[in-house]
Write a protein that holds these residues in place. Structure first.
Motif, PDB file in Angstrom:
ATOM      1  N   VAL A   1     -82.686 -20.799 -40.148  1.00  0.00           N
ATOM      2  CA  VAL A   1     -82.641 -22.237 -40.872  1.00  0.00           C
ATOM      3  C   VAL A   1     -83.972 -23.233 -39.604  1.00  0.00           C
ATOM      4  O   VAL A   1     -84.739 -23.597 -40.367  1.00  0.00           O
TER       5      VAL A   1
ATOM      6  N   LEU B   1     -78.363 -26.438 -47.292  1.00  0.00           N
ATOM      7  CA  LEU B   1     -79.909 -25.362 -47.376  1.00  0.00           C
ATOM      8  C   LEU B   1     -80.199 -25.695 -48.597  1.00  0.00           C
ATOM      9  O   LEU B   1     -81.512 -25.526 -49.484  1.00  0.00           O
TER      10      LEU B   1
ATOM     11  N   TYR C   1     -82.614 -29.777 -44.565  1.00  0.00           N
ATOM     12  CA  TYR C   1     -82.518 -28.798 -43.561  1.00  0.00           C
ATOM     13  C   TYR C   1     -82.283 -28.951 -41.938  1.00  0.00           C
ATOM     14  O   TYR C   1     -80.799 -28.028 -41.484  1.00  0.00           O
TER      15      TYR C   1
END
Length: 142
Positions: free
Chosen positions: A107, A49, A65
Motif C-alpha cells: 500500500v 484500496l 489509500y
C-alpha cells in the motif's frame, strides 16, 4: 486493470480472511470488542484500496489509500493485543502481523506511485498554464 488485480488488495483480502478465521477460535471469539475491531480494520483496508482504485481524481485516490494504510496499521497493532492477551494464539497473531506488514509495504508503494503521478500532473498542468498566465499579464490575452 481492476482493483482485484492489485497485489495489495489481494494480500489485504488474505489478511481479512485470516482475521475472520482467527476470531472464530473459541478462546478469542467471546472478546466481542477486540474481534469486531480487528475485523472492521481488515475490511476497511481492502475496501478502501478498492474504492481508491476506482476513483478518478488523484487526491481522492490518495485519501482512500491513506485510510487503507492506516487501517492496516490498526490490524498490526491489534495483533499485539491478541498476542499479549491470548498467548495460545501468539503464533497466529505473529503470522497475521507479518502478512499485514507486507500489505502495508504494498500500500505504501501504491501511495508513492500515485503521489509521483500527482506531481507529474501538477508539473504538466503548470507547463500548460504558464503561457496563458504570461499572455494575461502582458495584456495580450483576453
Amino acid at each position: 486493470m481492476v482493483f482485484e488485480d492489485l497485489e495489495g488488495w489481494k494480500l489485504a483480502r488474505l489478511v481479512t480472511r485470516d482475521i475472520y478465521k482467527l476470531t472464530r477460535i473459541d478462546v478469542i471469539a467471546r472478546d466481542f470488542g477486540l474481534c469486531s475491531q480487528v475485523q472492521r480494520a481488515g475490511v476497511s483496508t481492502m475496501s478502501n484500496l478498492a474504492e481508491g482504485f476506482e476513483r478518478h481524481h488523484i487526491p481522492e485516490k490518495l485519501q482512500f489509500y491513506n485510510v487503507a494504510h492506516a487501517s492496516n496499521a490498526e490490524v498490526r497493532s491489534l495483533t499485539y493485543v491478541i498476542e499479549d492477551n491470548y498467548p495460545s494464539l501468539s503464533a497466529q497473531a505473529a503470522q497475521l502481523r507479518q502478512k499485514s506488514t507486507q500489505t502495508g509495504q504494498l500500500v505504501g508503494g501504491l501511495i508513492r506511485s500515485t503521489e509521483s503521478r500527482k506531481s507529474k500532473m501538477l508539473k504538466l498542468s503548470f507547463f500548460f498554464l504558464l503561457p496563458l498566465s504570461v499572455l494575461r499579464s502582458s495584456g495580450r490575452g483576453s
